[in-house]
Structure formats: C-alpha cells, structure tokens
Design a protein around this motif. Sequence first.
Motif, short mmCIF file in Angstrom:
data_model
loop_
_atom_site.label_atom_id
_atom_site.label_comp_id
_atom_site.label_asym_id
_atom_site.label_seq_id
_atom_site.Cartn_x
_atom_site.Cartn_y
_atom_site.Cartn_z
N ASN A 130 52.26 -18.56 14.91
CA ASN A 130 53.30 -19.23 15.44
C ASN A 130 53.79 -20.40 14.53
N GLN A 131 53.06 -21.23 14.01
CA GLN A 131 53.39 -22.23 13.07
C GLN A 131 54.01 -21.75 11.85
N GLU A 132 53.50 -20.42 11.34
CA GLU A 132 54.01 -20.20 10.14
C GLU A 132 55.59 -19.56 10.35
N HIS A 133 55.79 -19.14 11.41
CA HIS A 133 57.22 -18.55 11.68
C HIS A 133 57.99 -19.80 11.84
N LEU A 134 57.63 -20.68 12.63
CA LEU A 134 58.44 -22.12 12.97
C LEU A 134 58.77 -22.75 11.84
N GLN A 135 57.87 -22.81 10.82
CA GLN A 135 57.84 -23.36 9.43
C GLN A 135 59.19 -22.99 8.78
N ILE A 136 59.20 -21.60 8.88
CA ILE A 136 60.44 -20.87 8.16
C ILE A 136 61.68 -21.08 9.05
N LEU A 137 61.70 -21.16 10.51
CA LEU A 137 62.72 -21.23 11.23
C LEU A 137 63.45 -22.70 11.11
N THR A 138 62.62 -23.66 11.18
CA THR A 138 63.03 -25.00 11.02
C THR A 138 63.67 -25.57 9.48
N ALA A 139 63.25 -24.24 8.62
CA ALA A 139 63.83 -24.87 7.30
C ALA A 139 65.30 -24.29 7.43
N LYS A 199 48.46 -26.69 15.47
CA LYS A 199 47.50 -27.05 14.45
C LYS A 199 45.94 -26.07 14.68
N GLU A 200 46.17 -25.55 15.88
CA GLU A 200 44.87 -24.82 16.20
C GLU A 200 44.87 -23.26 15.75
N PRO A 201 43.80 -22.75 15.10
CA PRO A 201 43.70 -21.50 14.58
C PRO A 201 44.54 -20.54 15.38
N LYS A 202 44.50 -20.39 16.70
CA LYS A 202 45.26 -19.36 17.36
C LYS A 202 46.48 -19.44 17.32
N TYR A 203 47.18 -20.65 16.99
CA TYR A 203 48.52 -20.86 16.66
C TYR A 203 49.02 -20.62 15.25
N ALA A 204 48.21 -20.06 14.43
CA ALA A 204 48.74 -20.19 12.97
C ALA A 204 49.85 -19.34 12.85
N GLN A 213 47.79 -15.86 -8.66
CA GLN A 213 47.20 -15.97 -7.37
C GLN A 213 47.46 -15.22 -6.47
N LEU A 214 46.36 -14.18 -5.83
CA LEU A 214 46.42 -13.53 -4.67
C LEU A 214 45.50 -13.91 -3.49
N SER A 215 45.85 -14.36 -2.61
CA SER A 215 44.95 -14.81 -1.40
C SER A 215 45.40 -14.31 0.02
N PRO A 216 44.63 -14.25 1.07
CA PRO A 216 45.00 -13.91 2.31
C PRO A 216 45.95 -14.71 3.01
N CYS A 217 47.01 -14.29 3.79
CA CYS A 217 47.76 -15.38 4.25
C CYS A 217 47.19 -15.84 5.65
N ILE A 218 47.68 -16.95 5.68
CA ILE A 218 47.10 -17.59 7.01
C ILE A 218 47.41 -17.12 8.38
N ALA A 219 48.66 -16.83 8.62
CA ALA A 219 49.15 -16.14 9.48
C ALA A 219 48.43 -14.78 9.74
#
Length: 264
Positions: free
Chosen positions: A253-262, A246-251, A103-109
């Motif tokens: 930020n959220q992706e970066h934070l998901q990685i950092l918090t891991a 959860k708002e689109p304009k922070y997508a 599968q190839l799909s566009p990134c959310i961020a």
Amino acid sequence: MAGNPNETKLVNFAMANDTRRKIINFLANGYRNTGEIGEIIGKTTLDFHLKVLQQAGLIEFEEGTVKLSEYGKMFLKNKTGQNEEKTADFSQAKPVEIAEIRQLSPCIADSSRLRVSANMIPPLGILKLLEPLFPRSNYSDGKDSLIIQKGEIITTIYGSGKVSIRMIKNEDEAKEVLESLKTIINEAIAKGVAPAPREKIRVDLMDIYKYLPQTNCLKCSEQGCYSFAIKLMSRQLTLDRCVLLKEPKYANNQEHLQILTAYI
C-alpha cells in the motif's frame, strides 16, 4: 480567498479534479440548481464535490441554487486567459547512454519482483522537459527526479544520472526498459524540440483512500482515513503521518501511495 498558503492548497485541490472543473465551467453561465448539476456529473458524489468547491471559496449557495462566488468568477477568468506554453528547446542536450546495471534486489512491495539500479550518462539537466515524452510521468522540482509509470513498472530518473526501476521480473526485462528509455530520450534530443508541456495527471481522492489502511485508528490525529486522504490530496500533511503504513503488511500500500502522491 486564497490569500494564505492553506487557502491556496484548498483551491488547488478543488480544481485538480475533472468533475469539479466541469462544475465550475457549467456555472460560468449563471445560477444552477443541484438537480441540473447532478444531470451533468451524476448524483452519487455531487454533495462531496460541491462541498469541496464551497470550502475553497469558489461557489456559493443561494435559495436552493448554486453560483460562482466573486473569487470563482475571477479564478475562471484568469484560467481562461492563460496561453499554452511554447515547446521546449533540446538543442543543447547530449545523447545519453545507460551504464551497466549496478544492483538487483527484491522489491519491498513484492519479493518476487526486482528493484534495479543503473546510471545514465551524461546526467540530464533537462529532466523537466522530458515529462511530456511519457504518457504517465511526473517531474518533482524538490527531488529533481522524473517518475515514469508503465503498467506495474515504475522508473525514476534523477538529475544525478541515477536510474531506479521497481517491479521488474528479471534482468532481461530491466535491460529492455532501459533501452526503451534511452531510445525515447535520444530521439527527442535528435529532433531538438520536446512536446509542449501537458496537463498534469490527476489523482482522484478515492485512488488515495483505497490504499490507506482504512482502520480509522486516529494515530495520525485526523478524524479518520477519509479525512487523512483529503488532507493528503490538498498537501496539508504528508504520507509519513500514517503510522500503520510503516508496518510490513502495508508495504505494498505504501509503495502505491508513494507513487500516487508524486502526481498530486
């Protein structure tokens, strides 16, 4: 101190930072005043680091000086006495192959980059042992997954054999990343021994804070985004408590934070 889960989290958070570990080691030789400590670590964030250590019960203040608490002395003694873990055995592992990209799909961020799905066969039952092979990686017991970050590219390997890659430019780059992944893993399997486990990558509080919305909207029920970051670092709450992310304009930020918090 550290008799219940919340206290343990505060201690783990306090000692997850290089600067605070340096302070604790500096105090091992006895009382110090704040000026002496400031000369070692810098004065800009001194008050914050001392407050975190005090809240964790590791230090005490007495007549203008700072010293290790009894718990702090015991904690440092226990840490000093720990031995390094032995190398891990790969002898039962089998070489892996990467199945066709599914599968190839566009990134959310970033819609100009791609999210790629592939499969690794046979599935690896030794994901945790692979962690030292990659300079910036983190294994999650709960999800049985290994997250690997190299530049902007983020790769996640799951125990099921699924491989997910984010922030890829095109299919050719995806194939290069997957081929490199296979080579590194198979070389380690061929040697039969993995490198000794290394110290976990540490995420600083400000790394978290800079990707939060910083609006202090209070929707998370905390005093503000800085307070939210502290609680997130000490694992007293989870990222989904931030409604604005959860708002689109922070997508992004959220992706970066998901990685950092891991890595926390």
